[in-house]
Design a protein around this motif. Structure first.
Motif, PDB file in Angstrom:
ATOM      1  N   THR A  72      65.799   5.685  18.563  1.00 59.28           N
ATOM      2  CA  THR A  72      64.916   4.171  19.517  1.00 59.28           C
ATOM      3  C   THR A  72      64.559   3.691  17.730  1.00 59.28           C
ATOM      4  OG1 THR A  72      64.489   5.100  21.731  1.00 59.28           O
ATOM      5  CG2 THR A  72      63.544   2.688  20.940  1.00 59.28           C
ATOM      6  N   ASP A  73      64.086   3.967  16.911  1.00 59.42           N
ATOM      7  CA  ASP A  73      63.015   2.941  16.101  1.00 59.42           C
ATOM      8  C   ASP A  73      64.493   2.525  15.229  1.00 59.42           C
ATOM      9  OD1 ASP A  73      60.536   3.444  16.519  1.00 59.42           O
ATOM     10  OD2 ASP A  73      60.284   5.232  15.306  1.00 59.42           O
ATOM     11  N   LEU A  74      65.990   3.573  14.626  1.00 59.32           N
ATOM     12  CA  LEU A  74      67.250   3.872  13.674  1.00 59.32           C
ATOM     13  C   LEU A  74      67.479   2.647  15.068  1.00 59.32           C
ATOM     14  CD1 LEU A  74      68.414   6.670  13.413  1.00 59.32           C
ATOM     15  CD2 LEU A  74      67.860   5.730  11.829  1.00 59.32           C
ATOM     16  N   GLU A  81      78.081  -1.555  13.779  1.00 56.22           N
ATOM     17  CA  GLU A  81      78.482  -1.146  15.480  1.00 56.22           C
ATOM     18  C   GLU A  81      78.712  -0.124  15.548  1.00 56.22           C
ATOM     19  OE1 GLU A  81      81.056  -4.326  16.471  1.00 56.22           O
ATOM     20  OE2 GLU A  81      80.486  -5.901  16.238  1.00 56.22           O
ATOM     21  N   ASN A  82      79.752   0.958  15.646  1.00 49.09           N
ATOM     22  CA  ASN A  82      79.956   2.036  15.290  1.00 49.09           C
ATOM     23  C   ASN A  82      78.923   3.002  15.655  1.00 49.09           C
ATOM     24  OD1 ASN A  82      82.798   1.419  16.293  1.00 49.09           O
ATOM     25  ND2 ASN A  82      83.262   2.481  13.563  1.00 49.09           N
ATOM     26  N   VAL A  83      78.160   2.945  15.001  1.00 43.24           N
ATOM     27  CA  VAL A  83      76.396   4.399  14.432  1.00 43.24           C
ATOM     28  C   VAL A  83      75.873   3.458  15.964  1.00 43.24           C
ATOM     29  CG1 VAL A  83      74.755   4.087  12.952  1.00 43.24           C
ATOM     30  CG2 VAL A  83      76.935   4.112  12.124  1.00 43.24           C
ATOM     31  N   GLU A  84      75.733   2.243  15.907  1.00 43.90           N
ATOM     32  CA  GLU A  84      74.665   1.550  17.177  1.00 43.90           C
ATOM     33  C   GLU A  84      75.323   2.192  18.259  1.00 43.90           C
ATOM     34  OE1 GLU A  84      73.247  -2.468  18.743  1.00 43.90           O
ATOM     35  OE2 GLU A  84      74.326  -2.514  17.122  1.00 43.90           O
ATOM     36  N   LEU A  85      76.784   2.475  18.624  1.00 38.16           N
ATOM     37  CA  LEU A  85      77.460   3.288  20.030  1.00 38.16           C
ATOM     38  C   LEU A  85      77.018   4.128  20.171  1.00 38.16           C
ATOM     39  CD1 LEU A  85      81.350   1.019  20.193  1.00 38.16           C
ATOM     40  CD2 LEU A  85      78.722   0.613  22.222  1.00 38.16           C
ATOM     41  N   LEU A  86      77.203   4.901  18.920  1.00 36.09           N
ATOM     42  CA  LEU A  86      76.579   6.590  19.041  1.00 36.09           C
ATOM     43  C   LEU A  86      74.952   7.009  19.169  1.00 36.09           C
ATOM     44  CD1 LEU A  86      78.650   8.116  15.380  1.00 36.09           C
ATOM     45  CD2 LEU A  86      79.334   8.539  18.321  1.00 36.09           C
ATOM     46  N   LEU A  87      74.725   5.997  18.533  1.00 33.00           N
ATOM     47  CA  LEU A  87      72.813   6.341  18.624  1.00 33.00           C
ATOM     48  C   LEU A  87      72.652   5.492  20.305  1.00 33.00           C
ATOM     49  CD1 LEU A  87      71.478   4.587  15.009  1.00 33.00           C
ATOM     50  CD2 LEU A  87      71.768   7.446  15.869  1.00 33.00           C
ATOM     51  N   GLU A  88      73.203   4.635  20.967  1.00 29.68           N
ATOM     52  CA  GLU A  88      73.121   4.963  21.679  1.00 29.68           C
ATOM     53  C   GLU A  88      73.843   5.797  23.036  1.00 29.68           C
ATOM     54  OE1 GLU A  88      74.766   1.019  22.765  1.00 29.68           O
ATOM     55  OE2 GLU A  88      73.121  -0.486  22.187  1.00 29.68           O
ATOM     56  N   MET A 146      70.378   1.278  10.198  1.00 25.49           N
ATOM     57  CA  MET A 146      71.729   1.497  10.789  1.00 25.49           C
ATOM     58  C   MET A 146      72.923   1.662  10.002  1.00 25.49           C
ATOM     59  SD  MET A 146      71.528   0.522  14.260  1.00 25.49           S
ATOM     60  CE  MET A 146      71.570  -0.686  14.522  1.00 25.49           C
ATOM     61  N   MET A 147      72.148   0.445   9.061  1.00 23.75           N
ATOM     62  CA  MET A 147      73.771   0.260   7.948  1.00 23.75           C
ATOM     63  C   MET A 147      73.590   1.309   6.867  1.00 23.75           C
ATOM     64  SD  MET A 147      75.661  -2.757   7.906  1.00 23.75           S
ATOM     65  CE  MET A 147      75.821  -2.657   6.336  1.00 23.75           C
ATOM     66  N   ASN A 148      72.407   1.583   6.972  1.00 27.55           N
ATOM     67  CA  ASN A 148      71.974   2.986   5.493  1.00 27.55           C
ATOM     68  C   ASN A 148      72.858   4.388   6.291  1.00 27.55           C
ATOM     69  OD1 ASN A 148      70.920   1.728   3.980  1.00 27.55           O
ATOM     70  ND2 ASN A 148      68.737   2.149   4.705  1.00 27.55           N
ATOM     71  N   LEU A 149      73.038   4.514   7.236  1.00 22.51           N
ATOM     72  CA  LEU A 149      74.267   5.254   7.544  1.00 22.51           C
ATOM     73  C   LEU A 149      75.227   5.684   7.253  1.00 22.51           C
ATOM     74  CD1 LEU A 149      72.261   6.066  10.961  1.00 22.51           C
ATOM     75  CD2 LEU A 149      71.651   7.068   9.513  1.00 22.51           C
ATOM     76  N   LEU A 150      75.994   4.552   7.462  1.00 17.59           N
ATOM     77  CA  LEU A 150      77.454   3.984   7.203  1.00 17.59           C
ATOM     78  C   LEU A 150      77.726   4.904   5.835  1.00 17.59           C
ATOM     79  CD1 LEU A 150      78.068   0.821   8.720  1.00 17.59           C
ATOM     80  CD2 LEU A 150      78.972   3.224   9.957  1.00 17.59           C
TER      81      LEU A 150
END
Length: 153
Positions: free
Chosen positions: A23-25, A56-63, A32-36
């Motif tokens: 949730t924090d991420l 957006e891909n990272v956000e979808l995965l995290l969700e 999330m940008m730093n995860l790319l």
């Protein structure tokens, strides 16, 4: 059952921590940008800057991970409820067994008191003390029947 319940509670705390972290991420676009990492490295090698929308891909995965963890959390709650139900059933069974033991102890105590009354009467009359009933007709039967009735009832 207690070790199972303890391990489920520890697992529940770990899952809640993971949900809080995800949730924090999700709240921070920069994180999330730093995860790319690969895209970031490729952009730096080409002297480009990643657009802020590229996460957006990272956000979808995290969700999706968050949804899966919430599902796991619901399953943990269900299992904890079942363990608690089993503990309650075991406690009721042990209570019933303890009550049977107490009832048997009560029965044995009543039998012991009844036998004690009968032996006390026999002891009183067996002391060879002269009381005048020695020559009476039928007194032996009356005493035996009286002590049996009083001792047994």
């Amino acid at each position: 059952l207690v070790p199972v319940k303890d391990s489920l509670q520890r697992f529940e705390m770990n899952v809640k921590g993971a949900i809080r972290c995800i949730t924090d991420l999700l709240d921070s676009d920069e994180d999330m940008m730093n995860l790319l990492l690969t895209e970031k490295a490729m952009a730096e090698s080409q002297n480009k800057v990643l657009p802020i929308e590229s996460h957006e891909n990272v956000e979808l995965l995290l969700e999706e991970y968050g949804r899966q963890l919430n599902s796991i959390l619901l399953e943990i709650a269900y299992l904890l409820q079942r363990v608690q139900s089993k503990q309650d059933i075991v406690a009721l069974s042990l209570d019933a067994y303890r009550n049977r033991m107490i009832r048997m102890n009560l029965y044995l105590s009543v039998v012991g008191i009844s036998l004690a009354f009968g032996t006390a009467v026999a002891g009183f009359f067996g002391m060879n003390v002269i009381n005048g009933w020695e020559s009476s007709e039928g007194i032996f039967e009356i005493v035996v029947m009286g002590s049996c009735l009083l001792g047994g009832g």
